[in-house]
Design an enzyme around this catalytic site. Sequence first.
Site, PDB file in Angstrom:
ATOM      1  CD  GLN A  48      -5.494  -1.154   4.400  1.00 36.45           C
ATOM      2  OE1 GLN A  48      -6.823  -0.513   3.956  1.00 36.45           O
ATOM      3  NE2 GLN A  48      -5.055  -1.085   2.830  1.00 36.45           N
ATOM      4  CB  CYS A  49     -11.034  -3.692   7.939  1.00 39.71           C
ATOM      5  SG  CYS A  49     -12.958  -4.024   9.088  1.00 39.71           S
TER       6      CYS A  49
END
Lengths: 692, 192
Positions: free
Chosen positions: A551-552
């Site tokens: 997600q990051c």
Amino acid sequence: MEKTKLLEYFPFSSSVNPSFWHKLTEIKLDIDKLNENSRKIWGYYSNLTFNACKIPLFEVDSTSFNTECNSQNNYLFAHGILLNKNTIEQFKDCNKTELIQNESRRVWNYIASGEALNNPSLLNFFFILSFADLKKYHYYYWFCFPAPPRISVNLLEIVSINSIFEKDMINRLSNNYQGLDQQQKSFFVINNSTTNLEILPIKSIRTLEVTSNLQEYYFAFSDSSTSSEHPGWFARNYIALLLYNCPFLSEKTINLLAFRLSRDGNEINCSSSIVFKIILPKINIQDINPENVWLGWERNERGKFGPRLCNMKTSIDPKCLAETSVDLNLKLMKWQLLPEINLEKIKHAKCLLLGSGTLGCSVARTLLGWGVRNITFVDNALVSFSNPVRQSLFIYEDCVKNRSKAEAAAERLKNIFPGVNSKGYNFSIPMPGHPVGESLLPQTKESVQILTDLISEHDIIFLLMDSRESRWLPTLLGTYFKKIVINAALGFDTYLIMRHGFRSENEEDIVVPETSMERVKSIPGHKLGCYFCNDVTAPGNSLKDRTLDQQCTVTRPGISAIAGALAVELAVSLLQHPNGAKAPAHYKIGNQELGEETHEECILGIVPHSIRGFLTTYTHVLPATEKYKHCVACSDIILDEYQKHGYDFLLRVFDSCKYLEDLTGLSEIHKEITDLEVWDLEDTTDGDEESE
Amino acid sequence: MDSTNICMTWDSFVNYVVEIKTLSDELHDEWEFHGESDNENSIYISKKLHKTFQPAAIDEELINFEEDADEDIPNMENKSVLLTLEYHVAFHPTYSCPILCLNAWNMNGSLLTLEECWQHLGFSDCDYKYNMLTQMDHPVLMRPFLTVHPCKTGDLIGTSFHKSKNPIVSWLSAVAPIFGLKILPEYAKLTF
């Protein structure tokens, strides 16, 4: 009776060295502060006629504040007082008559006490009434050279020194004068009773008697005047001194010698001196004491009795100095390398940075370097502990204080360069496929409104966020408002910089690119695609269905600085292109790169549609792609729908990205191509282009 | 000065300017000496010139302060406004060479801008003005001064004046007149 006229005196013209204001500012801020006490200063004048200067100058500079006078060369010094007021009102309202009375008492005391006979330089007296407005760096000032009133001196004749003394005597006089003590130089007596001219100190007038042969005496003074008819101003005080000490000189004819120097080849001599033969008046000495108001306020530039003003803002105000230096640095580039560059266009471009992360910080700093003055940040996050090391506008303190990224970035930019107009807005950009619940409706509506206003008010929109779907709304709005939109996205070791196509309905907006080169094709600016044009799916929730580590996205730390800088350079090139955002983009067919042989499109070089960089090989490719008629962000279908339904349309998109696909016909295409099972295309724009 | 990279050392700079100042005093040429010999980087010499020119615009705010002139101070009609030009010769440590800086100001002390200086020096229309006179920080005073860019000074002194006994005089007499400062021919004796 002989026909006579009254002797008039040539007043000084004050000339302030800028270093005087610098020093006064320093002293006021660091030492005097609110103290309004008067301060002893030095003033300088000269009896040497400067080459072209016919004005009797009276100068002050930073050395005026020294304790000891250290004038060099042929300067004579004067004793002065600086009366610096704290407010403009005090400066304006203080009693000028009282002031000159107070100050002239000093001179009078020097005369009356006999001090001036020992140290005649005390007769050279001045004061400055001033007010320093240190917010604006405005200096109001008024010079005064106090001298007694009502001494009517009759002038009989003016004689050149050359017709009185032989040349060798004049030379000897010049040499002897140079050897005089600084204090004695301003006023002295010459006696020619003997064969040799003798220079006597002024205190020798005590030995004068009624019976003295006055024609043997020359009452000399170092004369600032350059006029052939008038002696300089301090002669007034000299005459008062003579009358005070030798009342018997009243109604007598005396020689007033205006001692002036001039250059003769390598030599300085006094042959330009003149003798005023004058008759001293009969006065009651008490009529000239300071109870009778003395004269001496300097006239201003208009010949009126009033103060002068000096505006030093551009040379003292550090903020102004910073601005001038930043602009000068850019001007040097213009002057030395790019005479045609339009720096004003860059300076006044209003830049909106959506995202204040690694890219936002890097873009903002590069914009500052280009002299851009208007920079606005939008972000919804707070500065986190991992940020400062990668995001060049933040410091540890920002994390501790939980500061909003947009606001902290805007403030830090001002710390770096106070001349910038930077603002920060803390809100989330609504995204497709992120349904808005009841409770968030008002907030979403407000965010859309702020974003719409910001985009319509700015000239260049930088898309620097960390997700694909947050770029949808600004892409749509940027296209709708016909702004320059620059998109930057990062992968782990890849990056993409892209300028979005410029929307145009007008025929005249269409710039048909000319290119005669082989294997080079071009796409006109209005046909260039946007970030979403290569997609065949609508932006959805890209963070959904991913594990936490996905997600990051992680990136190599140097990438954001490279990509951010490229994004700004592309925007600047576009601004310098004669067609601006409508500039066509060229690309090469096959494997070749656009190289040196490409003709210059703008003074800074080519203006590609997109720049893809690969850090693993340290290479760039510059593809150009056409606008896609089914594009979910910039196609006419979408823009028409937005124009018709505005916020309601947006709300439907936020609720479901499927709606976008239906609207643009992508759903149809999906159906058709599912059968074909060809998905190669989509892989070229994979999700790892986004990062923080 | 056998190396072309180092045009001049600090020590020789000081010696040269001291020579100039000494001769200037003999000639009454008005060069001033600044700085203390114990503070290495504080030494420079300066010279002021005056020039009359067009009056500046009037500031309306000041008119409120004016009083009618009824005192018997003669108004001598010295309306010509004066410009002071101050030339500095200082040492630039990065370029290891002397630099010529100048500032020009009005009688109230306000400085002329770079553009105004070009105008007064008569090279507004000159193509090379950008390379000639630019704004830099004075190496001693650390304030912005208009400066003759030092990038060519080293070359000039290294190639043309390396035989001079006082390269600063040789260089100044070649360069300074362009900026309105004439060097008296008497200084030539310092160079051989």
